[in-house]
Design a protein around this motif. Structure first.
Motif, PDB file in Angstrom:
ATOM      1  N   ALA A  92     -56.452  41.623  28.980  1.00 59.84           N
ATOM      2  CA  ALA A  92     -56.027  42.634  28.475  1.00 59.84           C
ATOM      3  C   ALA A  92     -56.913  44.094  28.641  1.00 59.84           C
ATOM      4  O   ALA A  92     -57.979  43.755  28.563  1.00 59.84           O
ATOM      5  N   ARG A 118     -51.466  46.899  18.520  1.00 59.95           N
ATOM      6  CA  ARG A 118     -52.619  47.268  19.301  1.00 59.95           C
ATOM      7  C   ARG A 118     -52.044  46.445  20.694  1.00 59.95           C
ATOM      8  O   ARG A 118     -51.478  45.345  20.843  1.00 59.95           O
ATOM      9  N   LEU A 119     -52.369  47.472  21.853  1.00 68.75           N
ATOM     10  CA  LEU A 119     -52.139  46.579  23.253  1.00 68.75           C
ATOM     11  C   LEU A 119     -53.086  45.879  23.728  1.00 68.75           C
ATOM     12  O   LEU A 119     -52.926  45.285  24.916  1.00 68.75           O
ATOM     13  N   ASP A 120     -54.320  45.556  23.001  1.00 69.50           N
ATOM     14  CA  ASP A 120     -55.320  44.847  23.648  1.00 69.50           C
ATOM     15  C   ASP A 120     -55.296  43.480  23.025  1.00 69.50           C
ATOM     16  O   ASP A 120     -56.187  42.764  23.423  1.00 69.50           O
ATOM     17  N   ARG A 121     -54.492  43.183  22.092  1.00 64.25           N
ATOM     18  CA  ARG A 121     -54.463  41.960  21.438  1.00 64.25           C
ATOM     19  C   ARG A 121     -53.055  41.642  20.783  1.00 64.25           C
ATOM     20  O   ARG A 121     -52.354  42.864  20.757  1.00 64.25           O
ATOM     21  N   ARG A 140     -49.029  43.438  24.905  1.00 66.02           N
ATOM     22  CA  ARG A 140     -50.235  43.772  25.464  1.00 66.02           C
ATOM     23  C   ARG A 140     -49.819  44.260  27.033  1.00 66.02           C
ATOM     24  O   ARG A 140     -48.907  44.263  27.500  1.00 66.02           O
TER      25      ARG A 140
END
Length: 197
Positions: A14, A155-158, A162
């Motif tokens: 990610a 959250r786009l990192d987890r 993603r």
DNA sequence: TAAAGGATTTTCT
DNA sequence: GAAAATCCTTTAC
């Protein structure tokens, strides 16, 4: 496929929140080639990002941040790397990646994907004749991936929704134009498209 | 192939 | 009450 230390290969990792804490036009450009993925109880769907639009903040007449901090734009004003998902035209959802520091109100609209994973799931969510019509529009891709207001602020990192790093797209494959389909048009080159092969 | 119009409801003025 | 970061169908050329 895994590397020796057991971590996933780089192109499946990610993008970190810091990726989004940069100029919105740059984030829009570099999101081309990255992969948007949504995991749900029905399965995983993923596509390669092939079109984006930058929305710069309250000084940008087309950006939702011109309305200031409202219930709708709460997450648009959130920290970088969050999803801003909004409802339009009485029936459609669109997804953005929030950029820059908390309170700024800028984001990148994901306008189109090339379907990669979960094609059957996408077909079941969108009744279209040709696969090329599954995700070739900002509301189409949300429908195909099952993205709704429930993902607003994610959250786009987890987590389930993603954005994964992908193969970089060279400049000669990128078309840059003003944004399209909006009332408050400007001449600024804020739309980024991967040219078809 | 392009242009025009309807669907449908949330959001803010 | 008006507008909306769209999509789909219909109509026209």
């Amino acid at each position: 496929m895994r590397s020796r230390d057991g971590s996933p290969p780089a192109r499946q990792r990610a993008l970190p929140a810091a990726f989004y804490d940069r100029a919105t036009e740059l984030v829009a450009r570099e999101l081309l080639g990255a992969e948007l993925e949504h995991r749900t109880a029905r399965g995983t769907a993923r596509g390669r990002i092939v079109e984006t639009e930058a929305y710069l903040g309250p000084h940008d007449p087309a950006c939702h941040a011109v309305a200031g901090l409202t219930r709708r734009t709460k997450h648009l004003h959130g920290p970088p790397g969050r999803a801003y998902v909004y409802f339009v035209y009485g029936m459609h959802w669109c997804v953005n990646a929030v950029t820059l520091e908390e309170g700024h109100g800028s984001a990148v609209l994901i306008r189109a994907l090339e379907p990669l994973v979960g094609l059957d799931l996408m077909r079941s969510r969108r009744k279209v004749e040709r696969d090329r019509d599954l995700t070739n529009g900002p509301a189409k891709l949300c429908a195909a991936l099952g993205i709704t207001g429930a993902q607003d602020g994610a959250r786009l990192d987890r987590g389930a929704l993603r954005i994964l790093a992908g193969a970089p797209v060279p400049d000669e494959r990128v078309l840059v134009t003003p944004r399209i389909g909006i009332r408050h048009a400007v001449d600024w080159p804020l739309r980024f498209v991967v040219k078809e092969a």
